[in-house]
Design an enzyme around this catalytic site. Structure first.
Site, short mmCIF file in Angstrom:
data_model
loop_
_atom_site.label_atom_id
_atom_site.label_comp_id
_atom_site.label_asym_id
_atom_site.label_seq_id
_atom_site.Cartn_x
_atom_site.Cartn_y
_atom_site.Cartn_z
N ASP A 181 -9.80 -3.53 -5.37
CA ASP A 181 -9.17 -2.74 -4.33
C ASP A 181 -9.83 -1.37 -4.24
O ASP A 181 -9.92 -0.63 -5.23
CB ASP A 181 -7.67 -2.58 -4.63
CG ASP A 181 -6.87 -2.12 -3.42
OD1 ASP A 181 -7.41 -1.35 -2.61
OD2 ASP A 181 -5.70 -2.53 -3.31
N HIS A 214 -8.07 -4.76 -1.36
CA HIS A 214 -6.82 -4.27 -0.78
C HIS A 214 -6.15 -5.29 0.12
O HIS A 214 -4.93 -5.39 0.15
CB HIS A 214 -7.11 -2.99 0.00
CG HIS A 214 -5.90 -2.15 0.26
ND1 HIS A 214 -5.17 -1.58 -0.74
CD2 HIS A 214 -5.29 -1.79 1.42
CE1 HIS A 214 -4.16 -0.89 -0.22
NE2 HIS A 214 -4.20 -1.02 1.09
N SER A 217 0.85 -1.19 0.00
CA SER A 217 0.00 0.00 0.00
C SER A 217 0.89 1.25 0.00
O SER A 217 1.67 1.45 -0.92
CB SER A 217 -0.96 -0.05 1.19
OG SER A 217 -1.97 0.91 1.06
#
Length: 689
Positions: free
Chosen positions: A626, A661, A541
């Site tokens: 995501d 995610h 991330s």
């Protein structure tokens, strides 16, 4: 792994000019953001097929790693029950089960088990599944819970009658998971809905069970799309609290007495730019953790009910300390527990509410992770806290705050012959190029020689003030047992060393984050923790942004890099307010509509700074759904790297076509993705089994 003779995926170049501040960038792969396009899906699938072919020679090793990691997990397992009201609540896993089963027992742990939710049954037929928290009504008869089956974090709120076991007809879509609060009347519930453009919670509604959801009353709307919000019931049960705030900007709380669920929420203290505060209710007053008067690491105040908006009525309880970050408190009838962070380590301090005597718990290891656990009961002398370290599995303790006696309720059982004495952990400080002292937590097998011959995996995050603590991972043992050293770098952008550590790694100081990581890499090599040609890096991330930035800055340092769901197209994303979460992050990265922010962000944005040079071997992962880092960022980055790079190293991308995610949702399916990452690293390190 071999790529010779395997055709490398390609995609069309469709130049797309992006102009602002008199400057034009041309994005050849902008079109990849068309999620439903057959051309996009074909490209993503071609990357998955390419990865499968390249990694085919190590697939048997990958499968063994999966079985090895799975074999350490006690499949039939149970959490430590906690008492709330008349019941003890816990979750358990069944043999072979991917998802938890939520249960409770009335009166004592010898009572009959009542299954509240069976995640395995609810997940049947779903490629992704997640339960987003639950709340029990005051009469302990109605359960509110959220379910997400897409991985966009849009939760459907459902209700279960715990007497009959039947689901109620009330169904509320697109809610913020876990943000539910019951009124004391057992029929009124408050919930947060999400703006489907930004995917930020923006509205709070009041719902009365049995009524038409379309007629639910809007009780609060957050008009500032930079703010995150939520709702909860205070531990005292007296208030329902709406929270709205932005890290580093301001916060505001709105309160309603739970006994008056049809009433109006009132502001605790109106927001003011620069003022962050957090509240806990206790008897007839509130404790307030606040950064007022330049208390950058926060101080603790108290104020009587009814006087909260009068700052002159606030009294200091714990002063601001420049060397200690006040992270939070837990309030009991007779005690207060303070969670603090000093020199990167968490401390738990117990304060007697009557005598004001105080003391710290002693954890006895150089690097560890400790935290206040689940403590819903107010009138108790027992503190539930959690502890683990890089060598000690996750442990749950019950601690008597009067007698100072500690009972280990559970230590995570690691199967397969795990012995913590086989591993060593260290904590060192690395001097960064500007003089900052960066803590690094290190773990390795006792038989691994620290003489410059070992492969090393370096991990960090470094954003949002999120502190990465030295925690245990049973999966990581698969690397340590094969001679890897693991180094967790507590770089700036996190909050390990206090609030200034965060401020020094954001906005116009963001490059400190990347410099810290690269400087730690050089230290780990020069001090013989890592072989100079066997240093690997991993981040996800915002940590994926870190990976992109450091390989642009110093690609020669790394043999291989794993970039998970990486945020790499910083400028383009932050210019597009239709992309989820963009508006909520202007205070983290800057707003590129302002030229100074644009210029600075452009100078480090990984996608914009790909150059014609050699890059390390790379594995990039993403998820089609995501909601936080859109799949097209890593996809475009990989395409541009393929176009520009001058090496013959591996460049692989894996897209989870059914997840978002966090990757796969089941506890075992997640291991498949970890095994893929680990075999990538191990093979590059020359470790074949």
């Amino acid at each position: 792994m071999k790529k010779e003779g395997i055709s490398i995926p390609a995609a069309s170049k469709k130049p797309h000019p992006l102009t602002i501040h008199g400057h034009t960038r041309t994005d050849n792969y902008y079109w990849i953001n068309e999620r439903e396009s057959p051309e996009v899906l074909d490209y993503l699938n071609s990357e998955n097929n390419y990865l499968s072919k390249v990694m085919a020679p190590v697939k048997p090793f990958e499968d063994r790693l999966f079985e090895e990691m799975k074999g350490r997990i006690k499949e039939a397992d149970q959490s430590v029950p906690y008492k709330d009201g008349q019941y003890y609540y816990y979750s358990r896993f069944i043999q072979g089960g991917e998802y938890p089963v939520y249960c409770r027992k009335k009166g004592s742990l010898e009572g009959a088990e009542e299954i509240l939710l069976d995640g395995n049954k609810l997940a049947e037929g779903q490629s992704y599944f997640n339960i987003g928290g639950f709340e029990i009504s005051d009469n302990e008869q109605i359960m509110a819970f959220g379910i997400d089956t897409i991985s966009r974090r849009n939760y459907t709120l459902r209700f279960k009658d715990l007497k009959t076991g039947k689901l109620l007809d009330d169904v509320i879509e697109l809610t913020e998971g876990g943000n539910y609060a019951w009124g004391a009347d057992n029929k009124t519930i408050f919930y947060v809905t999400r703006d489907q453009q930004t995917l930020l919670g923006d509205k709070v509604y009041r719902h009365i069970l049995g009524t038409d959801v379309k007629r639910d009353e809007l009780v609060y709307e957050e008009k500032d799309n930079q703010y995150y919000m939520g709702i909860y019931r205070t531990k005292s049960k007296k208030y329902i609290s709406i929270y709205s705030g932005q890290n580093g900007v301001a916060t505001e709380f709105f309160l309603l007495e739970a006994s008056n669920p049809s009433g109006k929420f009132e502001s605790f203290l109106p927001r003011k730019k620069g003022h962050e505060y957090f509240i806990d209710h206790y008897q007839d007053k509130f404790y307030v953790r606040t950064n007022l008067d330049n208390a950058v690491n926060f101080k603790l105040m108290e104020v009587k009910e009814g006087k909260t908006a009068d700052l002159t009525a606030w009294k200091e309880v714990i002063p601001h300390r420049p060397e200690v970050l006040l992270e939070g408190i837990e309030v009991f009838k007779n005690h207060m527990v303070v969670q603090e962070r000093k020199e990167g380590l968490i401390n738990l301090k117990i304060i007697n509410q009557s005598t004001k005597n105080e003391y710290f718990l002693d954890f006895g290891e150089p690097a560890y992770d400790a935290y206040i656990g689940t403590n819903p009961e107010f009138d108790t002398q027992t503190l539930r806290f959690g502890y683990n370290s890089m060598t000690t599995p996750s442990s749950t303790f019950d601690y008597n705050m009067d007698t100072k006696s500690k009972v280990l309720m559970k230590e995570q059982e690691i199967l397969g012959g795990f012995d913590k004495n086989n591993y060593k952990t260290e904590r060192i400080f690395v001097t960064a190029r500007d003089g900052a002292k960066v803590p690094v937590s290190i773990v390795y097998h006792k038989d691994t020689k620290i003489d410059g011959t070992a492969p090393l995996l370096q991990y960090a995050y470094g954003s949002y003030g999120a502190s990465m603590d030295a925690s245990f991972s049973s999966n990581r043992l698969s690397l340590l047992n094969r001679g890897f050293v693991y180094a967790l770098c507590h770089i700036r952008g996190g909050q390990e060393m206090g609030r200034n550590w965060y401020d020094d790694g954001k906005m116009f100081k963001k490059k400190n984050t990347f410099n810290d990581f690269a400087d730690c890499s050089k230290f780990l090599i020069s001090h013989h923790f890592a072989h100079k040609e066997k240093l690997f890096a991993m981040g996800g991330s915002a940590g994926g942004l870190l990976m992109g930035a450091v390989i642009n800055q110093a690609p020669e340092l790394y043999k291989g890099v794993v970039a998970a769901v990486p945020f790499v197209d910083v400028v383009t994303t932050m210019l597009d307010e239709t992309i989820p979460l963009t508006t909520g992050e202007f205070e983290e990265w800057g707003n590129p509509k302002n030229k100074d922010s644009y210029d600075y962000m452009l100078s480090y944005s990984p996608y914009d700074n790909v150059e014609a040079k050699s890059y390390p071997n790379m594995l990039v992962t993403t998820g089609l759904h995501d909601s936080q880092v859109q799949y097209w960022e890593p996809a475009k980055w990989v395409l541009k790297l393929r176009e520009m790079k001058k090496d013959n190293n591996l460049l692989l991308m894996h897209t989870n076509m059914t997840a978002g995610h966090g990757g796969a949702s089941g506890r075992f399916s997640q291991l498949r993705e970890i095994a893929m990452e680990y075999v990538f690293l191990l093979d590059l390190a020359g470790i074949k089994q």
